[in-house]
Design an enzyme around this catalytic site. Sequence first.
Site, PDB file in Angstrom:
ATOM      1  N   GLY A  46      -4.768   0.341   5.163  1.00 47.77           N
ATOM      2  CA  GLY A  46      -3.656   0.098   6.074  1.00 47.77           C
ATOM      3  C   GLY A  46      -4.080  -0.672   7.305  1.00 47.77           C
ATOM      4  O   GLY A  46      -3.414  -1.632   7.723  1.00 47.77           O
ATOM      5  N   LYS A  96       0.860  -1.185   0.000  1.00 42.66           N
ATOM      6  CA  LYS A  96       0.000   0.000   0.000  1.00 42.66           C
ATOM      7  C   LYS A  96       0.897   1.236   0.000  1.00 42.66           C
ATOM      8  O   LYS A  96       1.436   1.625   1.034  1.00 42.66           O
ATOM      9  CB  LYS A  96      -0.914   0.053   1.218  1.00 42.66           C
ATOM     10  CG  LYS A  96      -1.983   1.180   1.095  1.00 42.66           C
ATOM     11  CD  LYS A  96      -2.523   1.647   2.423  1.00 42.66           C
ATOM     12  CE  LYS A  96      -1.718   2.762   3.026  1.00 42.66           C
ATOM     13  NZ  LYS A  96      -1.749   4.041   2.238  1.00 42.66           N
ATOM     14  N   GLU A 153       9.769   2.237  10.560  1.00 37.23           N
ATOM     15  CA  GLU A 153      10.745   3.310  10.332  1.00 37.23           C
ATOM     16  C   GLU A 153       9.956   4.603  10.398  1.00 37.23           C
ATOM     17  O   GLU A 153       9.155   4.904   9.524  1.00 37.23           O
ATOM     18  CB  GLU A 153      11.433   3.123   8.977  1.00 37.23           C
ATOM     19  CG  GLU A 153      12.749   3.875   8.858  1.00 37.23           C
ATOM     20  CD  GLU A 153      12.563   5.316   8.462  1.00 37.23           C
ATOM     21  OE1 GLU A 153      12.667   6.196   9.362  1.00 37.23           O
ATOM     22  OE2 GLU A 153      12.309   5.588   7.292  1.00 37.23           O
ATOM     23  N   GLY A 200      -4.774   4.999   4.985  1.00 38.60           N
ATOM     24  CA  GLY A 200      -4.226   4.236   6.095  1.00 38.60           C
ATOM     25  C   GLY A 200      -5.289   3.707   7.030  1.00 38.60           C
ATOM     26  O   GLY A 200      -5.185   2.589   7.542  1.00 38.60           O
ATOM     27  N   CYS A 251      13.056  12.025   6.939  1.00 37.24           N
ATOM     28  CA  CYS A 251      12.995  11.695   8.359  1.00 37.24           C
ATOM     29  C   CYS A 251      14.361  11.786   9.031  1.00 37.24           C
ATOM     30  O   CYS A 251      14.447  11.991  10.238  1.00 37.24           O
ATOM     31  CB  CYS A 251      12.400  10.298   8.556  1.00 37.24           C
ATOM     32  SG  CYS A 251      13.221   9.026   7.568  1.00 37.24           S
ATOM     33  N   GLU A 254       8.694  16.974  14.799  1.00 38.02           N
ATOM     34  CA  GLU A 254       9.200  16.851  13.432  1.00 38.02           C
ATOM     35  C   GLU A 254       8.412  17.799  12.532  1.00 38.02           C
ATOM     36  O   GLU A 254       7.213  17.608  12.301  1.00 38.02           O
ATOM     37  CB  GLU A 254       9.055  15.407  12.957  1.00 38.02           C
ATOM     38  CG  GLU A 254       9.755  15.141  11.648  1.00 38.02           C
ATOM     39  CD  GLU A 254       9.713  13.670  11.248  1.00 38.02           C
ATOM     40  OE1 GLU A 254      10.695  13.194  10.690  1.00 38.02           O
ATOM     41  OE2 GLU A 254       8.677  13.014  11.498  1.00 38.02           O
TER      42      GLU A 254
END
Length: 476
Positions: free
Chosen positions: A210, A173, A248, A206, A282, A382
């Site tokens: 997901g 996906k 990750e 998602g 990232c 982030e």
Amino acid sequence: MKTTNFYIDGQWVPPIKGEPFYVINPANGRSSATISLGGAEDVDRAVAAARRAFEGWSETRHEDRIAAIERLQKVYDRRFEDIARAISAEMGAPISFARQAQAEAGRSQINNFLVAARDFPFEGPMRPDGSGDHILREPIGVCGLITPWNWPINQIGLKVLPALAVGCTVVLKPSEIAPLSALLFAEMIDEAGFPAGVFNLVNGAGATVGAAMAAHPGIDMMSFTGSTRAGISVMKTAADTVKRVTLELGGKSPNIVFADCGLEDTVTRGVKACFSNSGQSCNAPTRMLVESSVYDEAVAIAVRVASQTQVDDPAKEGSHIGPVVSATQYERIQALIMAGIAEGARLAAGGPGRPEGLEEGYYVRPTIFADVDNDMRIAREEIFGPVLCMIPFSDEAEAIRIANDTPYGLNAQVQTGDKDRARRIARRLRSGMVQMNGVGRASGSPFGGYKQSGNGREGGAWGLEEYLEVKSVSGW
């Protein structure tokens, strides 16, 4: 290519109940393609196909699996420009960068995994002298793979290639925001002649596709790259079926700059690394920690580099940066820039709003915040945009404390002329990767992090191991 179809069991098929979804070109905010968002029924079809294919593919000779990836390599090389243009259109990477970095990363992953897989030791004795049990490494089964939009083909390569190389079958996906390069990759898989059901692609959100993958009893492993929030959700959902989960996730990577490092080149390199891919990496070094004695000089260099950073249309050739991926991402970055100002950080360059002359699209001004406290939101969250936070430190101990004071632990950088100090600090950083003095990471090295940056490692032999079970056999 009919972008509304899915690739299941070796065929392009329409979704069972597809919902149209518009892929937006971030350069202008207008639709560039339409895909379908699938549902749990589409996941069921894809998993069934992958399960049927697993027995045959897992028992295929390793040399034949390698040969299939070598055929894929040739197709990828021929369609390299198609991949670059798809990535540029779907997530806004300037076309030169899309070729040199984004599409090239996909090619590198194929090369790296072929090197790692050709002589991988799938079995052998437990001890060097040949005694003990015989150890077998066998494919884990059907793997659900969820990939992000920021490095789309690179992340597809990091997951699909090792899984297929060791004998697993997969359901992919990709991000619904940037699905075009994934659809092209499925075409390449088909042309390379992989058996039906070995690779399957289902587009979707998602929260639906997901989640259905993470919960599916027919999926043996989930590999997810994306936000920490979404990764937590995948892990929780997958727990009910006790499947392996590798993640990750995010990062807030420190770049520790000492006075003895050659400041001009080091700061310039650090700012450019933060702004690369419009800050949407990232592992970007988004916190620059600078020794107090050279801090003001470092800020001045960073401001100059930011002012010289060009932002422009991704369709143009050149070394400029492009827009961020979406309106949602743009608004989040703007909110965090305003939060940094409100919390008292010094806005040294850039700031809120679009660059001059770019009134449409999701362009962000390259921004430098100085005098940042590590407790500020901009130092802890982030941002995923071209925004650098600069923080002074007095000595080595304080630098390490600030660097490690984060919920993340993906990447870190150390810049110093003292090799012993660099090695000493590298050992103390709670980070899955450390880059010293601007040296790039080697091809096939393990990629992954500590803490809320995730678990597991991707790339090279470590990436192959993620998709293998270990079996111990006595009396061999």
